[in-house]
Design a protein around this motif. Structure first.
Motif, PDB file in Angstrom:
ATOM      1  N   LEU A 199      60.159  17.242  48.996  1.00  0.00           N
ATOM      2  CA  LEU A 199      60.759  18.560  48.862  1.00  0.00           C
ATOM      3  C   LEU A 199      60.208  19.250  47.617  1.00  0.00           C
ATOM      4  O   LEU A 199      60.263  18.708  46.524  1.00  0.00           O
ATOM      5  CB  LEU A 199      62.280  18.445  48.772  1.00  0.00           C
ATOM      6  N   ASP A 200      59.654  20.440  47.805  1.00  0.00           N
ATOM      7  CA  ASP A 200      59.125  21.248  46.711  1.00  0.00           C
ATOM      8  C   ASP A 200      60.187  22.271  46.344  1.00  0.00           C
ATOM      9  O   ASP A 200      60.448  23.189  47.104  1.00  0.00           O
ATOM     10  CB  ASP A 200      57.832  21.936  47.139  1.00  0.00           C
ATOM     11  N   GLN A 201      60.795  22.115  45.199  1.00  0.00           N
ATOM     12  CA  GLN A 201      61.869  23.008  44.795  1.00  0.00           C
ATOM     13  C   GLN A 201      61.374  24.114  43.874  1.00  0.00           C
ATOM     14  O   GLN A 201      62.159  24.932  43.420  1.00  0.00           O
ATOM     15  CB  GLN A 201      62.986  22.212  44.132  1.00  0.00           C
ATOM     16  N   SER A 202      60.073  24.144  43.617  1.00  0.00           N
ATOM     17  CA  SER A 202      59.539  25.154  42.705  1.00  0.00           C
ATOM     18  C   SER A 202      59.360  26.508  43.383  1.00  0.00           C
ATOM     19  O   SER A 202      59.115  27.498  42.724  1.00  0.00           O
ATOM     20  CB  SER A 202      58.205  24.685  42.119  1.00  0.00           C
ATOM     21  N   GLY A 203      59.455  26.529  44.697  1.00  0.00           N
ATOM     22  CA  GLY A 203      59.314  27.792  45.410  1.00  0.00           C
ATOM     23  C   GLY A 203      58.354  27.689  46.564  1.00  0.00           C
ATOM     24  O   GLY A 203      57.694  26.680  46.751  1.00  0.00           O
ATOM     25  N   THR A 204      58.262  28.764  47.314  1.00  0.00           N
ATOM     26  CA  THR A 204      57.452  28.744  48.528  1.00  0.00           C
ATOM     27  C   THR A 204      55.959  28.844  48.259  1.00  0.00           C
ATOM     28  O   THR A 204      55.163  28.534  49.127  1.00  0.00           O
ATOM     29  CB  THR A 204      57.855  29.907  49.458  1.00  0.00           C
ATOM     30  N   SER A 205      55.556  29.270  47.075  1.00  0.00           N
ATOM     31  CA  SER A 205      54.133  29.491  46.823  1.00  0.00           C
ATOM     32  C   SER A 205      53.325  28.197  46.781  1.00  0.00           C
ATOM     33  O   SER A 205      52.133  28.210  47.058  1.00  0.00           O
ATOM     34  CB  SER A 205      53.939  30.271  45.525  1.00  0.00           C
ATOM     35  N   SER A 206      53.950  27.071  46.450  1.00  0.00           N
ATOM     36  CA  SER A 206      53.193  25.821  46.340  1.00  0.00           C
ATOM     37  C   SER A 206      53.475  24.829  47.465  1.00  0.00           C
ATOM     38  O   SER A 206      52.811  23.803  47.549  1.00  0.00           O
ATOM     39  CB  SER A 206      53.470  25.174  44.987  1.00  0.00           C
TER      40      SER A 206
END
Length: 170
Positions: free
Chosen positions: A72-79
């Motif tokens: 899960l990438d919680q830094s945002g949709t860009s990465s």
């Protein structure tokens, strides 16, 4: 000699049928995909519980984490490599099995969604899933008393639809 030939035949048959590896997880998922994010689901179904889209969003995150190797990438949709978003389009209750006395023996809860999966690494592999799933319950039961179990069953079916599409190139 006949005994050894029979033994060899049995051995070959048994070993040729023995699987070396069986796995239903990540069977054909692109190995380049490492991360995902889920944008909170929206609601356009007027009868759905207010918190259902949010609880489904969390269920989907947990389901993907538990059934794939994606993180899960919680830094945002860009990465994120995969971006999941969607909308609850229908949430309806209807009678299913009418008895001789014109009373319904079963009632059906049906949920429909539109789920978009954006592949940021290979945009041509992005897809949309439109699952319509249901669960039946006894008409003598109050929906409020069985709704959480029905939602769990339906959510599981929808998750399976998403995972099947994600892990196959059909």
């Amino acid at each position: 000699m006949r005994f050894y030939l029979s033994l060899l035949t049995v051995f070959v048959l048994v070993t040729s049928c023995y699987p070396t590896s069986i796995s239903f997880k990540d069977n054909s998922m692109d190995p380049e995909l490492k991360t995902f994010t889920v944008i909170n689901f929206e609601q356009s179904a007027p009868n759905a519980p207010v918190n259902y889209p949010i609880s489904f969003t969390e269920f989907l995150k947990d389901g993907i984490l538990g059934n794939t190797k994606l993180k899960l990438d919680q830094s945002g949709t860009s990465s994120a490599h995969l971006i999941f978003s969607g909308v609850v389009t229908d949430y309806s209750i209807s009678p299913v099995s009418i008895q001789g006395d014109s009373q319904a023996a079963l009632t059906r809860l049906t949920i429909s969604m539109r789920i978009e999966v954006e592949n940021t690494l290979k945009p041509e592999k992005s897809f949309t899933v439109n699952p319509r799933r249901f669960a039946d319950f006894d008409s003598n039961q109050d929906l409020n008393s069985v709704e959480s179990q029905l939602l769990e069953d339906i959510n599981q079916q929808i998750l399976q639809d998403i995972l099947n599409k994600l892990q196959s190139d059909w």
